[in-house]
Motif scaffolding. Structure first.
Motif, PDB file in Angstrom:
ATOM      1  N   THR A 195       0.865  -1.174   0.000  1.00 56.31           N
ATOM      2  CA  THR A 195       0.000   0.000   0.000  1.00 56.31           C
ATOM      3  C   THR A 195       0.905   1.227   0.000  1.00 56.31           C
ATOM      4  O   THR A 195       2.013   1.178   0.502  1.00 56.31           O
ATOM      5  CB  THR A 195      -0.896   0.043   1.253  1.00 56.31           C
ATOM      6  N   TYR A 196       0.435   2.327  -0.552  1.00 53.19           N
ATOM      7  CA  TYR A 196       1.269   3.516  -0.636  1.00 53.19           C
ATOM      8  C   TYR A 196       0.857   4.534   0.429  1.00 53.19           C
ATOM      9  O   TYR A 196      -0.272   4.577   0.868  1.00 53.19           O
ATOM     10  CB  TYR A 196       1.220   4.145  -2.030  1.00 53.19           C
ATOM     11  N   LEU A 197       1.823   5.340   0.841  1.00 52.51           N
ATOM     12  CA  LEU A 197       1.596   6.397   1.819  1.00 52.51           C
ATOM     13  C   LEU A 197       1.745   7.734   1.141  1.00 52.51           C
ATOM     14  O   LEU A 197       2.348   7.838   0.079  1.00 52.51           O
ATOM     15  CB  LEU A 197       2.591   6.282   2.966  1.00 52.51           C
ATOM     16  N   VAL A 198       1.223   8.769   1.815  1.00 51.32           N
ATOM     17  CA  VAL A 198       1.321  10.112   1.272  1.00 51.32           C
ATOM     18  C   VAL A 198       1.743  11.069   2.374  1.00 51.32           C
ATOM     19  O   VAL A 198       1.816  10.712   3.540  1.00 51.32           O
ATOM     20  CB  VAL A 198      -0.026  10.566   0.684  1.00 51.32           C
ATOM     21  N   VAL A 199       2.029  12.290   1.991  1.00 45.98           N
ATOM     22  CA  VAL A 199       2.549  13.265   2.935  1.00 45.98           C
ATOM     23  C   VAL A 199       1.441  13.926   3.743  1.00 45.98           C
ATOM     24  O   VAL A 199       1.574  14.124   4.938  1.00 45.98           O
ATOM     25  CB  VAL A 199       3.395  14.320   2.192  1.00 45.98           C
ATOM     26  N   ASP A 200       0.334  14.254   3.111  1.00 47.98           N
ATOM     27  CA  ASP A 200      -0.755  14.956   3.794  1.00 47.98           C
ATOM     28  C   ASP A 200      -2.027  14.129   3.633  1.00 47.98           C
ATOM     29  O   ASP A 200      -2.535  14.002   2.521  1.00 47.98           O
ATOM     30  CB  ASP A 200      -0.933  16.355   3.199  1.00 47.98           C
ATOM     31  N   SER A 201      -2.513  13.554   4.720  1.00 45.84           N
ATOM     32  CA  SER A 201      -3.602  12.575   4.626  1.00 45.84           C
ATOM     33  C   SER A 201      -4.797  12.996   5.468  1.00 45.84           C
ATOM     34  O   SER A 201      -4.638  13.476   6.587  1.00 45.84           O
ATOM     35  CB  SER A 201      -3.128  11.200   5.109  1.00 45.84           C
ATOM     36  N   PHE A 202      -5.991  12.767   4.943  1.00 44.84           N
ATOM     37  CA  PHE A 202      -7.216  13.028   5.696  1.00 44.84           C
ATOM     38  C   PHE A 202      -8.343  12.207   5.075  1.00 44.84           C
ATOM     39  O   PHE A 202      -8.156  11.567   4.025  1.00 44.84           O
ATOM     40  CB  PHE A 202      -7.556  14.523   5.693  1.00 44.84           C
ATOM     41  N   GLY A 203      -9.489  12.195   5.720  1.00 43.68           N
ATOM     42  CA  GLY A 203     -10.608  11.412   5.216  1.00 43.68           C
ATOM     43  C   GLY A 203     -10.546   9.953   5.622  1.00 43.68           C
ATOM     44  O   GLY A 203     -11.156   9.101   4.997  1.00 43.68           O
ATOM     45  N   TYR A 204      -9.789   9.634   6.701  1.00 39.04           N
ATOM     46  CA  TYR A 204      -9.744   8.259   7.190  1.00 39.04           C
ATOM     47  C   TYR A 204     -11.110   7.851   7.744  1.00 39.04           C
ATOM     48  O   TYR A 204     -11.819   8.665   8.337  1.00 39.04           O
ATOM     49  CB  TYR A 204      -8.738   8.128   8.343  1.00 39.04           C
ATOM     50  N   ASN A 205     -11.460   6.569   7.612  1.00 37.87           N
ATOM     51  CA  ASN A 205     -12.612   6.095   8.375  1.00 37.87           C
ATOM     52  C   ASN A 205     -12.150   5.749   9.786  1.00 37.87           C
ATOM     53  O   ASN A 205     -10.951   5.745  10.089  1.00 37.87           O
ATOM     54  CB  ASN A 205     -13.303   4.908   7.687  1.00 37.87           C
ATOM     55  N   GLU A 206     -13.065   5.429  10.654  1.00 41.07           N
ATOM     56  CA  GLU A 206     -12.750   5.283  12.082  1.00 41.07           C
ATOM     57  C   GLU A 206     -12.342   3.865  12.470  1.00 41.07           C
ATOM     58  O   GLU A 206     -12.189   3.574  13.652  1.00 41.07           O
ATOM     59  CB  GLU A 206     -13.945   5.746  12.918  1.00 41.07           C
ATOM     60  N   ARG A 207     -12.149   2.981  11.491  1.00 39.46           N
ATOM     61  CA  ARG A 207     -11.811   1.605  11.811  1.00 39.46           C
ATOM     62  C   ARG A 207     -10.339   1.415  12.155  1.00 39.46           C
ATOM     63  O   ARG A 207      -9.976   0.437  12.802  1.00 39.46           O
ATOM     64  CB  ARG A 207     -12.186   0.689  10.640  1.00 39.46           C
ATOM     65  N   SER A 208      -9.481   2.324  11.702  1.00 33.69           N
ATOM     66  CA  SER A 208      -8.053   2.170  11.975  1.00 33.69           C
ATOM     67  C   SER A 208      -7.689   2.826  13.300  1.00 33.69           C
ATOM     68  O   SER A 208      -8.432   3.627  13.848  1.00 33.69           O
ATOM     69  CB  SER A 208      -7.227   2.765  10.832  1.00 33.69           C
ATOM     70  N   TRP A 209      -6.507   2.441  13.817  1.00 32.58           N
ATOM     71  CA  TRP A 209      -5.999   2.990  15.080  1.00 32.58           C
ATOM     72  C   TRP A 209      -4.814   3.898  14.788  1.00 32.58           C
ATOM     73  O   TRP A 209      -4.182   3.808  13.731  1.00 32.58           O
ATOM     74  CB  TRP A 209      -5.546   1.873  16.017  1.00 32.58           C
ATOM     75  N   LEU A 210      -4.468   4.722  15.772  1.00 28.08           N
ATOM     76  CA  LEU A 210      -3.295   5.576  15.632  1.00 28.08           C
ATOM     77  C   LEU A 210      -2.018   4.869  16.034  1.00 28.08           C
ATOM     78  O   LEU A 210      -0.920   5.290  15.665  1.00 28.08           O
ATOM     79  CB  LEU A 210      -3.454   6.848  16.481  1.00 28.08           C
ATOM     80  N   ASP A 211      -2.119   3.818  16.835  1.00 30.99           N
ATOM     81  CA  ASP A 211      -0.935   3.110  17.332  1.00 30.99           C
ATOM     82  C   ASP A 211      -1.321   1.691  17.703  1.00 30.99           C
ATOM     83  O   ASP A 211      -2.493   1.298  17.645  1.00 30.99           O
ATOM     84  CB  ASP A 211      -0.323   3.850  18.533  1.00 30.99           C
TER      85      ASP A 211
END
Length: 323
Positions: A132-148
């Motif tokens: 999967t690819y990452l980006v520098v400025d990200s937003f619009g995540y759904n709430e299923r993922s965690w921060l850590d």
């Protein structure tokens, strides 16, 4: 997820895995006289004179992997979010994205994972082991993922900004700024690092949840360890205190890893360098649990002082030698 850069789907045609890069050497990498990579030379630059971030990078272990809010005060996190973190830890983190074979979302950046960066004049592609690819400025995540890994939540208001600096050819300095006013009282910035992973390549990570079959193996609760805790004599615990250096080097990045064992108030504590100190739970005189969902075994010598510490994983043990 909306992003500030546009990325194409990348399809990899892999070579056979058998002995794929036992003799692989990263092309164009400066070498020392003995042939080892020289990672202290100045960072390369593009024809336009800009720093070139291209390379395979191993993110360095940090305290933020388990607790991305380590620099925030408890009062700066909504009470319901703090309670949710406790519940997720007690539930053995079995709802983490990795267990469900889901994309990690913002947890990619602050985890000790490999990332491949390909920089072109018009596009920077950041490819994770899960392809999967990452980006520098990200937003619009759904709430299923965690921060850590610890389970700190976020809402759809989350915005993550990453800044990258390459001070020399072998190192990246990363700043990650997070903002989610629905949960956290202020935005905050954490500092991370990565080391160039030389003479290897990115392996594809394949994950298959099979309708939740992986989570079926997560039995019980984290607090169950406390129910089977045994009392270990203070003089025995005192012999375990010390610094242990990794012997079975795994992966890439800053090695050898270091574990420091200390004793306080009749309890044993372990601190993996770069992460927070964790209280261990004795299951016998030599076997302890509670170390980031791993276990720790000591191998005492004739005088009771251990020569080795084993970090016990499902995939096998990692051995550390007492310094």
């Amino acid at each position: 997820m909306k992003v500030s850069l546009v990325a194409a789907i990348v399809i990899f045609l892999s070579a056979p895995l058998g002995a794929q890069w036992l003799t692989y050497r990263t092309p164009g990498l400066p070498r020392l006289a003995d042939g080892k990579p020289n990672l202290a030379v100045p960072a390369p630059r593009t024809p336009e004179g800009k720093p070139d971030l291209s390379g395979l990078w191993q993110r360095i272990e940090s305290k933020y992997a388990e607790n991305i809010t380590a620099d925030l005060r408890p009062s700066e996190v909504q009470p319901w979010a703090r309670d949710l973190v406790k519940d997720r830890v007690e539930d053995l983190s079995k709802q983490h994205m990795s267990v469900q074979c889901l994309p990690w979302g913002p947890n990619y950046t602050n985890s000790a994972r490999m990332t491949k960066i390909v920089q072109t004049p018009n596009l920077i592609v950041m490819l994770d082991e899960g392809l999967t690819y990452l980006v520098v400025d990200s937003f619009g995540y759904n709430e299923r993922s965690w921060l850590d890994h610890g389970g700190h939540p976020h809402t759809q208001a989350l915005r993550v900004t990453e800044r990258y600096r390459r001070p020399d050819i072998g190192h990246l300095q990363i700043e990650m700024t997070l903002s989610d006013p629905a949960i956290y009282a202020r935005s905050w910035t954490i500092s991370l690092g990565a080391s160039l992973a030389a003479d290897t390549e990115l392996l594809e990570e394949v994950c298959n949840d099979d309708n939740g079959s992986r989570r079926k193996h997560y039995i019980g609760k984290a607090s169950d360890e406390e129910k089977t805790e045994v009392k270990v004599a203070p003089e025995t615990l005192a012999k375990y205190a010390g610094i242990y250096e990794e012997q079975d080097i795994w992966g890439q990045g800053p090695h050898p890893r270091i574990i420091e064992i200390t004793v306080a108030d009749g309890k044993l504590y372990a601190e993996l360098k770069g992460r927070e100190k964790i209280q261990l739970v004795a299951q016998s005189d030599t076997h302890f649990t509670g170390f980031f969902n791993w276990q720790v075994d000591f191998s005492p010598g004739p005088n009771g002082v251990p020569v080795y510490l084993n970090e016990v994983h499902v995939s096998g043990n990692y051995r550390y030698r007492r310094k």
